[in-house]
Design a protein around this motif. Structure first.
Motif, PDB file in Angstrom:
ATOM      1  N   ILE A 688       8.790  95.731  15.968  1.00 30.19           N
ATOM      2  CA  ILE A 688       7.619  95.036  16.521  1.00 30.19           C
ATOM      3  C   ILE A 688       8.032  94.180  17.716  1.00 30.19           C
ATOM      4  O   ILE A 688       7.364  94.181  18.766  1.00 30.19           O
ATOM      5  CB  ILE A 688       6.951  94.182  15.428  1.00 30.19           C
ATOM      6  N   VAL A 689       9.127  93.454  17.571  1.00 29.63           N
ATOM      7  CA  VAL A 689       9.589  92.609  18.678  1.00 29.63           C
ATOM      8  C   VAL A 689       9.964  93.476  19.882  1.00 29.63           C
ATOM      9  O   VAL A 689       9.683  93.123  21.034  1.00 29.63           O
ATOM     10  CB  VAL A 689      10.779  91.741  18.216  1.00 29.63           C
ATOM     11  N   GLN A 690      10.581  94.608  19.630  1.00 27.35           N
ATOM     12  CA  GLN A 690      10.911  95.517  20.738  1.00 27.35           C
ATOM     13  C   GLN A 690       9.650  96.027  21.414  1.00 27.35           C
ATOM     14  O   GLN A 690       9.607  96.171  22.644  1.00 27.35           O
ATOM     15  CB  GLN A 690      11.738  96.689  20.212  1.00 27.35           C
ATOM     16  N   ALA A 691       8.624  96.305  20.608  1.00 28.12           N
ATOM     17  CA  ALA A 691       7.375  96.806  21.179  1.00 28.12           C
ATOM     18  C   ALA A 691       6.646  95.709  21.965  1.00 28.12           C
ATOM     19  O   ALA A 691       6.102  95.970  23.045  1.00 28.12           O
ATOM     20  CB  ALA A 691       6.478  97.350  20.072  1.00 28.12           C
ATOM     21  N   LEU A 692       6.636  94.495  21.438  1.00 31.98           N
ATOM     22  CA  LEU A 692       5.921  93.404  22.116  1.00 31.98           C
ATOM     23  C   LEU A 692       6.658  92.926  23.364  1.00 31.98           C
ATOM     24  O   LEU A 692       6.036  92.437  24.305  1.00 31.98           O
ATOM     25  CB  LEU A 692       5.726  92.238  21.146  1.00 31.98           C
ATOM     26  N   GLY A 693       7.974  93.022  23.366  1.00 33.17           N
ATOM     27  CA  GLY A 693       8.733  92.570  24.526  1.00 33.17           C
ATOM     28  C   GLY A 693       9.412  91.234  24.270  1.00 33.17           C
ATOM     29  O   GLY A 693       9.124  90.517  23.304  1.00 33.17           O
ATOM     30  N   GLN A 694      10.338  90.896  25.172  1.00 30.26           N
ATOM     31  CA  GLN A 694      11.169  89.711  24.980  1.00 30.26           C
ATOM     32  C   GLN A 694      10.387  88.401  25.076  1.00 30.26           C
ATOM     33  O   GLN A 694      10.817  87.374  24.546  1.00 30.26           O
ATOM     34  CB  GLN A 694      12.315  89.694  26.007  1.00 30.26           C
ATOM     35  N   LYS A 695       9.226  88.406  25.720  1.00 29.27           N
ATOM     36  CA  LYS A 695       8.492  87.145  25.864  1.00 29.27           C
ATOM     37  C   LYS A 695       7.933  86.642  24.532  1.00 29.27           C
ATOM     38  O   LYS A 695       7.601  85.465  24.405  1.00 29.27           O
ATOM     39  CB  LYS A 695       7.368  87.304  26.881  1.00 29.27           C
ATOM     40  N   TYR A 696       7.812  87.545  23.536  1.00 29.53           N
ATOM     41  CA  TYR A 696       7.316  87.134  22.226  1.00 29.53           C
ATOM     42  C   TYR A 696       8.451  86.777  21.267  1.00 29.53           C
ATOM     43  O   TYR A 696       8.182  86.368  20.139  1.00 29.53           O
ATOM     44  CB  TYR A 696       6.462  88.249  21.604  1.00 29.53           C
ATOM     45  N   LEU A 697       9.712  86.959  21.677  1.00 28.71           N
ATOM     46  CA  LEU A 697      10.832  86.660  20.788  1.00 28.71           C
ATOM     47  C   LEU A 697      10.873  85.180  20.397  1.00 28.71           C
ATOM     48  O   LEU A 697      11.055  84.866  19.209  1.00 28.71           O
ATOM     49  CB  LEU A 697      12.146  87.093  21.452  1.00 28.71           C
ATOM     50  N   PRO A 698      10.706  84.219  21.320  1.00 28.89           N
ATOM     51  CA  PRO A 698      10.693  82.806  20.892  1.00 28.89           C
ATOM     52  C   PRO A 698       9.587  82.505  19.882  1.00 28.89           C
ATOM     53  O   PRO A 698       9.801  81.745  18.923  1.00 28.89           O
ATOM     54  CB  PRO A 698      10.476  82.047  22.206  1.00 28.89           C
ATOM     55  N   ASP A 736      16.741  86.387  29.851  1.00 33.41           N
ATOM     56  CA  ASP A 736      15.653  86.544  28.885  1.00 33.41           C
ATOM     57  C   ASP A 736      15.816  85.641  27.666  1.00 33.41           C
ATOM     58  O   ASP A 736      14.831  85.359  26.973  1.00 33.41           O
ATOM     59  CB  ASP A 736      15.583  88.012  28.426  1.00 33.41           C
ATOM     60  N   LEU A 737      17.035  85.216  27.365  1.00 30.18           N
ATOM     61  CA  LEU A 737      17.245  84.367  26.189  1.00 30.18           C
ATOM     62  C   LEU A 737      17.200  82.879  26.516  1.00 30.18           C
ATOM     63  O   LEU A 737      17.471  82.052  25.641  1.00 30.18           O
ATOM     64  CB  LEU A 737      18.593  84.710  25.531  1.00 30.18           C
ATOM     65  N   ASP A 738      16.884  82.532  27.754  1.00 33.22           N
ATOM     66  CA  ASP A 738      16.844  81.108  28.109  1.00 33.22           C
ATOM     67  C   ASP A 738      15.778  80.375  27.300  1.00 33.22           C
ATOM     68  O   ASP A 738      15.978  79.233  26.862  1.00 33.22           O
ATOM     69  CB  ASP A 738      16.554  80.953  29.606  1.00 33.22           C
ATOM     70  N   ALA A 739      14.629  81.027  27.074  1.00 39.39           N
ATOM     71  CA  ALA A 739      13.511  80.357  26.406  1.00 39.39           C
ATOM     72  C   ALA A 739      13.827  80.020  24.950  1.00 39.39           C
ATOM     73  O   ALA A 739      13.364  79.007  24.423  1.00 39.39           O
ATOM     74  CB  ALA A 739      12.255  81.220  26.486  1.00 39.39           C
ATOM     75  N   ILE A 788      21.823  85.283  29.316  1.00 39.61           N
ATOM     76  CA  ILE A 788      21.380  83.981  29.817  1.00 39.61           C
ATOM     77  C   ILE A 788      21.577  83.944  31.321  1.00 39.61           C
ATOM     78  O   ILE A 788      22.337  84.744  31.891  1.00 39.61           O
ATOM     79  CB  ILE A 788      22.143  82.819  29.143  1.00 39.61           C
ATOM     80  N   SER A 789      20.912  83.012  31.961  1.00 40.04           N
ATOM     81  CA  SER A 789      20.989  82.905  33.416  1.00 40.04           C
ATOM     82  C   SER A 789      22.077  81.908  33.812  1.00 40.04           C
ATOM     83  O   SER A 789      22.723  81.270  32.966  1.00 40.04           O
ATOM     84  CB  SER A 789      19.637  82.471  33.981  1.00 40.04           C
ATOM     85  N   THR A 790      22.271  81.758  35.115  1.00 38.78           N
ATOM     86  CA  THR A 790      23.329  80.886  35.633  1.00 38.78           C
ATOM     87  C   THR A 790      23.114  79.441  35.200  1.00 38.78           C
ATOM     88  O   THR A 790      24.073  78.729  34.866  1.00 38.78           O
ATOM     89  CB  THR A 790      23.364  80.974  37.169  1.00 38.78           C
ATOM     90  N   GLY A 791      21.886  79.002  35.182  1.00 39.79           N
ATOM     91  CA  GLY A 791      21.609  77.602  34.874  1.00 39.79           C
ATOM     92  C   GLY A 791      21.919  77.215  33.445  1.00 39.79           C
ATOM     93  O   GLY A 791      21.994  76.017  33.131  1.00 39.79           O
ATOM     94  N   CYS A 792      22.096  78.192  32.548  1.00 41.16           N
ATOM     95  CA  CYS A 792      22.338  77.881  31.133  1.00 41.16           C
ATOM     96  C   CYS A 792      23.779  78.140  30.714  1.00 41.16           C
ATOM     97  O   CYS A 792      24.082  78.121  29.510  1.00 41.16           O
ATOM     98  CB  CYS A 792      21.400  78.719  30.256  1.00 41.16           C
ATOM     99  N   LEU A 793      24.667  78.381  31.686  1.00 38.36           N
ATOM    100  CA  LEU A 793      26.051  78.670  31.315  1.00 38.36           C
ATOM    101  C   LEU A 793      26.675  77.511  30.550  1.00 38.36           C
ATOM    102  O   LEU A 793      27.334  77.687  29.527  1.00 38.36           O
ATOM    103  CB  LEU A 793      26.879  78.976  32.575  1.00 38.36           C
TER     104      LEU A 793
END
Length: 1529
Positions: A688-698, A736-739, A788-793
């Motif tokens: 389900i999470v794969q189908a909904l996309g990463q924005k629904y993971l949080p 995508d995992l920053d949130a 993660i992005s550069t700002g969250c290293l």
């Protein structure tokens, strides 16, 4: 009056009991007269006078007298009482007449009428009983009519009153078909009994019309009831004036009725119609009706079995009529189509089914080509009958029937390409290329062909290559898919998946009404909680939901409707108020209607499907079987995934409104105590999470954290969160995992660094909660680094620093080190962070951590020095008698402590740096990259000074890459680095067994790699001779260490490749040469050979002669591994060096190698010897090749068999290498012929003969032109004369196989084939091959080769008599295997393959006839699955060969052959049964003994099966037998 009525009822009941008790009593005339005159007649007169009715219409009876008279109908001896006359006052009527008057009287109750009808049925059915000498009944009788045939007395009495009964039945038979199902059998039975006595034409026609309406419109479940109606119609239909109309009404019954009795009754109608004058005068129609009767013939000696002979005859006559008669009536065509379809669908006889199928297709051809039919008639025949019948067959549960009807459908598509329904399917047909024909492949016997057909059609629909209306797809293609959708086995699972895919593609083209109807159908099936096919229906329902293709994301409902959807449930009062207010709903578009249906109906119903009936779950929970409610839910849980995908296709507000409910269902399943349920729910949650996309993971993670907060739920939550992150690996990207970073880090912290981590050590918790056993935190940190992005290293690092400060323990440091390592692995794979930014991050962390460590180290050293200084100043000198402190071992790892907290962060920075360097993102030619990397060298040098083995090894790993770059700092510090390397080498290389730890081994390997780089690049001033010898000493030691071998050989190769001259190098090569032979480790032997080969290739001190001599001597080494290593080394030398060098050792090498063919018993060594000789011959010069050939020729002329054997083996390698010339072969042809003389089998060993055949096979296949010239030599042709003895050498299967291969190779050579014909004879050769197939120990390879040879030889046999004789021998082989080798199938399979190949090669009809006559009985046997072993394989091959016969013989001839085989098989079966019965009578003891023997064989077979499942039983049985034998002794 009530008392009188009751009294009358009691009196009548008493009389009834008297008559019933004294049935055989002869009543006196006076008794009966008195009973009649003083009781019966007065009572009847009094009753009718009381009613004050007109008696001219007839007297009627009270209920009591009706019961009395009906009681007489149960006693045949009292039937005459019913026909006794009354006095004149009752108008001379009889009791039966009064009963009939009462029946048709309007005021008679329904129960009384039914009672009367029962009495009438008794009169019609009960037979007359034997009349005693004295008449029981002596009253005066009414007139009885004369009967045309023998009938019982009751029927004869009723004939005078049949009109009244028929009037009643006509009035009470329902006029509509719906009420006919409730019609009592009583009415039908009476009508059936009276129908043969009806003479009134109008009555008969009315009844016929009514009854035929019943059977044509209703479906009767009772065969008996249906048969009664049909037989009744057959008696009435003879009065109709337009019989063809009635024929048309029963057409569809010929394909719908099942069972022998109803169909015989149906045929009785046809027989009755054919006897009508109008039909009898129409000779054409009468003939076809007679053939139709024959087409429905049944075997009179067997129950429910068709008369195959009569039906085959009728089908043959009908096929002949289709060719001759061009004006067959349309009604006849329809009748024949329906009748043949029923035969095809319902009859089990293979031959009859094949004949019916063929007739149906020929009938279709006739209709398509009939010029006498107008367009409307032909269209009606096609759409209303042919297509309908084909679809009925396609929906059959029998696979054979489905396939036949699919063939018929394909035939209709070819016949009517312009039809509006069938025409679009023409694109799926491909008569010229059956591999792409959908209908051919969807019925193919190989399942993967069907799978490919479904896949190809689905792709065509998806890409719009094929455009067919959705209604036609649902009508024709869906029935083909249905069996694979609902019946899933292990064999058909892949096929079922493709069927589901094609089903989805069809639904994606379907309009909303049909799509919704299919969706609703499967939702209703899901509502049955006890359905055994729940999993299958869930699978189909999920596919239907996934096929939802209506674009509703931008569809909006009117505001008032949206508010109704979102409004909470209202009370009853509010509902009543709302109902009183008239609400005008706005008119909705199609999309809005679909959306409203989805929200109001579909989604709530899907929610009900997800949660099954609670009452059912409650009932199961209280049963004896352990059952949870979640077990039902988990089967339906995949619907939640489909629902989530469906919600994505709806407007966003609908998704937001219903998504929480979907997740809540899964979260509730995750709280289950059953691990299997949690695991299944977790997988669905991931999907389900794969189908909904990463924005629904949080959102999903927060939902779980809020719900699961107690006890085991926390372990489940942690495991599930980590599993969700893991499952999103393929769809996540950098940032995508920053949130959800904080949530994930907090979850990981709870698992490792909270009180929860201590619970994981409790055994009971780990046993009951599998999630507590695993630890996925480290994998999760890998994903954090990747996505993660550069700002969250730094956001990942800082919490770890806090943990270090709050929990400064060695365990914490170790876990943090593992987390940082995992985080570094993820950062290496993070493609969203550019290398320059990563370098800055690494440099910042590395410099910060190194400075901390150096500061701590300097502070510690200073404190230590101060302490020592204070002790020296404040205390007197230590006594010389005190023992000094035990010296510490060099390189001992400092344990993790509070003082070394920064070491894990230094190690992390170095790991990230090593990963960056390994990823090849920096180029040595790029000056900017060089300038970016140069500042790291001083930091690396500082790290090498630290006493942490992981830091040192990672620093060395970085240096191995730095050496590839022209870094100024490297050049300036090279001497210091080399010095430091030797210090590290001294610290770690000599630790012995203590150095076998993984970290120390890795450090040593990296250190040696650094030395390899230094040796290649550093000046000689840095590496002195002393240091080289030191390194070689270490290498010599490490070569035997399995953990250090790789780097040791790498360093040796570098030293040898640098051409460093040192005595130690030569001695080391000698040592490696010995090690290449004696070592037991394959990898060491390989590395030794490679190193020696490099030394022999480039080093100035090489000695090739010495090495060749050494390895040739090692060919006699004791162990096989050493000999193989020596052979591989020789092969490498032959391959590496030029012919100038190899020529020097060629002859001695040949002699040494060839000797191994005799002296070495290992097949592997002999194979390597052959390869080495082949390479030697290929490498040497032409002069040496001639010399080697001369040596082989001399050996071949020798008298010793062993020498000849060597010569043959060498000549084989000559031919393989392509180095042999024509003149050389011609020179040794006479020598080759000597190997195959008549005495060869006695003189030569098996190996020598096999070598000779190997040479012959190579000659004929590799140098065919030379072989043709050899065939011209008489001495060489003698080989063919003597070949039979080798083919019949049963003591040696290898010789048989080799000689058979020679025959096979010769079949492609015309000259060799001609020589076979003249020297041996093709018939004799075939007989020899047949004898090979009859061998008890027959292998698959031998059988396959024999069959191939038989096919090739028989294709060149000219006489049909010889051809037939060989075929009969093969048939006898099949029979022999069936009787003697019941558990084997290799002979039959091989013969069937022979038949298939022979059918394709048969050039004339006579040979086809021979093949069909000889082999069809065996094929028919296997088609019917008569074998107990290998049933599926035999049936599949038999069906394939049968299809080949059908294509070549034609369907008619093929069907006739099958019919003959069926008849012959039935005759054999009957004769066998008859013999058994005769034996049971004539020889009971022998029959009983045979039965006992058969039962004993069954017991033994059962024991063998159990022994296969439980092998220990065999040992136990053996011990028991041995113990019994010892006791007897």
């Amino acid at each position: 009056m009530k008392l009188l009525k009751g009294l009358r009822l009691q009196v009548c009941s008493s009389f009834a009991q008297i008559f019933d008790s004294y049935q055989q009593r002869a009543f006196a005339h006076e008794e009966l007269q008195c009973f009649w005159k003083f009781f019966i007649e007065p009572s009847i007169l009094n009753y009718n006078q009381t009613l004050e009715r007109d008696t001219e219409a007839g007297f009627i009876l009270p209920v009591s007298f009706v019961r009395l008279f009906v009681s007489w109908t149960r006693i045949p001896l009292l039937f005459r009482l019913l026909n006794a006359k009354f006095t004149s006052e009752i108008n001379g009527e009889t009791p039966i007449e009064l009963v009939c008057n009462t029946l048709i009287h309007n005021g008679t109750p329904k129960a009384t009428q039914n009672l009367i009808l029962e009495g009438i049925l008794n009169l019609l059915t009960l037979a007359d009983e034997f009349q005693p000498e004295n008449e029981v009944i002596t009253l005066e009788q009414a007139y009885l009519p004369e009967a045309s045939k023998e009938i019982n007395l009751g029927t004869l009495i009723l004939l005078n009153h049949i009109q009244k009964i028929l009037i009643y039945l006509a009035d009470h038979l329902p006029k509509d078909a719906k009420s006919a199902k409730k019609l009592p059998d009583l009415y039908l039975n009476i009508l059936s009994r009276l129908s043969e006595f009806v003479s009134d034409k109008e009555v008969a026609v009315n009844f016929a019309s009514t009854l035929i309406l019943y059977v044509s419109k209703c479906h009767f479940k009772s065969e008996e009831k249906l048969s009664t109606i049909l037989f009744t119609i057959s008696r009435f239909v003879g009065f109709v004036e337009n019989p063809e109309e009635y024929l048309r009404k029963i057409i569809r019954l010929f394909s719908s009725l099942k069972g022998r009795s109803p169909r015989e009754a149906l045929i009785a109608i046809v027989v009755s119609i054919s006897k009508i004058d109008k039909i009898a005068k129409n000779a054409q129609l009468h003939k076809y009706l007679e053939l139709l009767v024959e087409l429905e013939a049944w075997d009179s000696q067997r129950i429910n079995e068709a008369d195959s002979a009569r039906r085959h005859t009728a089908l043959s006559l009908l096929l002949q009529s289709l060719q001759e008669d061009k004006t067959i009536p349309v009604t006849v065509l329809q009748l024949l189509a329906h009748s043949s379809t029923h035969t095809l669908i319902e009859v089990e006889d293979l031959s009859l089914r094949a004949s019916a199928s063929n007739f149906f297709r020929r009938l279709s051809d006739y209709i398509a080509g009939c010029n006498s039919l107008d367009e409307n008639t032909m269209r009606g025949l096609l759409h209303s009958h042919l297509i309908e019948l084909v679809l009925k067959g396609v929906q059959s549960p029998n696979e054979t029937v489905r396939h036949e009807m699919i063939f018929s459908l394909a035939n209709l598509i070819d016949l009517f390409p312009k039809d509006e329904i069938l025409g679009p399917f023409s694109v799926l047909r491909s008569p010229n290329d059956k591999d792409v024909d959908f209908f051919e492949n969807s019925t193919h016997i190989q399942l993967h062909r069907r799978q490919r057909a479904f896949f190809r059609f689905a792709e065509q629909l998806a890409t719009k290559q094929v455009e067919i209306s959705s209604s036609n797809l649902l009508k024709f293609i869906l029935p083909i898919l249905n069996p694979y959708l609902t019946e899933v086995t292990s064999k058909t699972s892949a096929l079922s998946d493709q069927a589901i895919k094609l089903f989805c593609e069809i639904l994606k083209l379907t309009h909303w009404p049909k799509y919704y109807r299919i969706l609703e159908e499967y939702i209703n099936k899901m509502k049955n909680p006890d359905n055994e096919k729940t999993k299958i229906y869930v699978r189909i329902l999920v596919a239907i939901i996934d096929a939802f293709h209506f674009d509703l994301q931008r569809c909006e409902l009117p505001r008032n409707l949206v508010e109704v959807q979102k409004r909470p449930k209202t009370s009853k009062v509010e509902v009543q108020i709302q109902s009183e207010v008239k609400v005008v709903e706005p008119e909705l578009s199609d999309d809005q209607k679909i959306l409203q249906t989805m929200i109001k109906i579909v989604i709530p119903q899907l929610r009900e499907c997800i949660r099954p009936n609670l009452h059912s779950a409650h009932r199961k929970a209280h049963s004896d079987e352990k059952h949870f409610e979640e077990d039902d839910e988990i089967e339906r849980a995949p619907i939640t995934l489909a629902t989530a995908r469906l919600l994505q296709k709806l407007p966003q507000w609908v998704l937001d409104q219903h998504l929480h409910g979907v997740l809540l269902t899964l979260n509730r399943l995750l709280l289950s105590r059953s691990f299997n349920i949690r695991q299944s729910a977790r997988k669905i949650m991931e999907a389900i999470v794969q189908a909904l996309g990463q924005k629904y993971l949080p959102f999903v993670i927060k939902e779980m954290r809020q719900l699961m907060q107690k006890g085991y739920q926390v372990h489940v939550m942690i495991y599930t969160v980590q599993a969700l992150v893991n499952s999103m690996e393929n769809v996540l990207k950098s940032g995508d995992l920053d949130a959800c970073l904080e949530d994930v880090i907090e979850v990981c912290r709870m698992e490792l660094f909270s009180d929860l981590s201590e619970e994981k050590e409790v055994g009971a918790i780990k046993e009951n909660i599998p999630e507590a056993k695993s630890n996925k935190t480290f994998d999760t940190y890998v994903y954090l680094g990747r996505f993660i992005s550069t700002g969250c290293l730094a956001n990942v690092i800082e919490p770890m620093r806090e943990i270090v400060e709050t929990r400064p323990s060695s365990k914490t440091m170790k876990q943090l080190g593992e987390l940082l390592r995992a985080y570094s692995i993820g950062l290496k794979q993070n493609h969203g962070i550019d290398p320059q930014t990563m370098l800055l991050f690494v440099h910042h962390n590395l410099s910060r951590s190194v400075s901390e460590m150096l500061t701590q180290q300097n502070t510690a050293d200073a404190a230590k020095k101060d302490e020592e200084q204070r002790r020296k100043n404040g205390y007197r000198p230590e006594s010389c008698l005190l023992l000094p402190q035990e010296p510490k071992r060099l390189g001992v790892i400092v344990k993790t402590s509070v003082k070394s907290r920064a070491s894990i962060f230094v190690e992390f920075a170095l790991q990230v740096l090593a990963g960056l360097l390994k990823s090849s993102k920096f180029e040595p030619e790029n000056q900017e990259d060089v300038s970016r990397l140069d500042p790291f060298v001083p930091l690396i040098f500082d790290c090498l000074q630290l006493k942490y083995d992981k830091i040192v090894s990672t620093s060395l790993r970085c240096l191995t890459t730095f050496f590839k770059f022209p870094l100024p700092e490297i050049k300036s510090r090279l001497k210091s680095l080399v010095d430091r390397f030797f210090v590290i080498l001294a610290d770690y290389a000599g630790l012995g067994a203590a150095g076998n730890k993984a970290t120390i081994l890795e450090l040593n390997q990296l250190l040696f790699k650094c030395f390899s780089h230094v040796i290649r690049d550093a000046p000689t001033t840095v590496l002195t001779s002393k240091r080289i010898q030191l390194l070689l000493n270490y290498c010599e030691t490490d070569v035997l260490d399995s953990h250090k071998q790789a780097t040791a050989f790498l360093l040796i190769k570098a030293i040898v490749g640098r051409k460093i001259e040192d005595p130690m190098v030569e001695s080391l090569m000698d040592y490696l040469s010995e090690l290449a032979i004696t070592s037991e480790i394959p990898h060491v032997r390989t590395q030794c050979r490679q190193t020696i080969l490099i030394f022999l290739s480039v080093h100035p001190k090489r000695d090739i002669e010495k090495s060749m001599t050494f390895f040739l001597e090692q060919l006699e080494y004791e162990f096989e591994d050493g000999r193989l290593s020596a052979l591989e080394m020789l092969h490498s030398i032959f391959e590496t060096f030029t012919d100038t060098i190899v020529d020097k050792f060629a002859l001695i090498s040949l002699i040494k190698l060839a000797a191994r063919f005799i002296n070495d018993e290992s097949p592997t060594c002999q194979k390597y010897v052959s390869l080495a000789i082949n390479k030697l011959i290929s490498t040497v010069s032409e002069k040496l090749k001639n010399e080697i050939f001369s040596v082989a020729q001399d050996w071949l002329e020798s008298d010793k068999e062993s020498t000849r054997y060597l010569a043959l083996k060498v000549l084989v390698q000559f031919v393989k290498s392509g180095s042999i010339l024509e003149t050389k072969l011609l020179a040794i042809s006479h020598l080759l012929a000597k190997q195959f003389e008549p005495s060869s089998l006695a003189e030569f060993s098996e190996e020598t003969l096999l070598a000779g055949f190997e040479l012959l096979n190579l000659l004929i296949s590799s140098v065919g032109e030379v072989f043709k010239k050899l065939m011209k030599r008489k001495d060489f042709r003698d080989i063919f004369k003597n070949l039979t003895q080798f083919l019949e050498c049963y003591d040696s299967p290898s010789i048989q196989l080799a000689s058979s291969e020679f025959v096979q190779n010769c079949l492609n050579n015309t000259i060799a084939l001609q020589e076979f014909s003249t020297s041996i004879g093709l018939a004799r050769l075939c007989t020899t091959m047949c004898s090979q197939l009859r061998k008890p120990e027959l292998t698959d390879s031998m059988a396959e080769l024999a069959v191939k040879n038989l096919v090739g030889i028989l294709s060149n046999v000219q006489l049909n008599e010889e051809y037939e004789e060989i075929c009969k021998k093969l048939a006898s082989i099949c029979k022999h295997e069936i009787i003697q080798h019941q558990n084997e199938a290799v002979r039959r399979l091989s013969v069937f393959k022979f038949v298939g190949a022979s059918i394709l090669k048969a050039e004339n009809e006579r040979r086809l006839q021979i093949l069909s006559n000889v082999f069809m009985p065996f094929l028919h046997r296997e088609m019917n699955r008569k074998s107990t072993k290998n049933t599926d394989e035999l049936q599949q091959l038999a069906v394939e060969v049968g299809e080949l016969f059908k294509d070549r013989l034609g369907e008619v001839s093929y069907s006739q052959k099958l019919a003959e085989c069926q008849k012959e098989a039935a005759s054999k079966y009957e004769s066998r049964k008859r013999r058994d019965k005769e034996r049971a009578v004539l020889d009971p003891a022998g029959a009983a003994l045979k039965k006992q023997r058969k039962q004993a064989m069954k017991v033994e077979a059962r024991k063998r099966k159990i022994d296969e499942l439980k092998p220990y039983r065999i040992a136990k049985r053996r011990h028991r037998i041995e113990a019994r034998m010892r006791d007897e002794e």
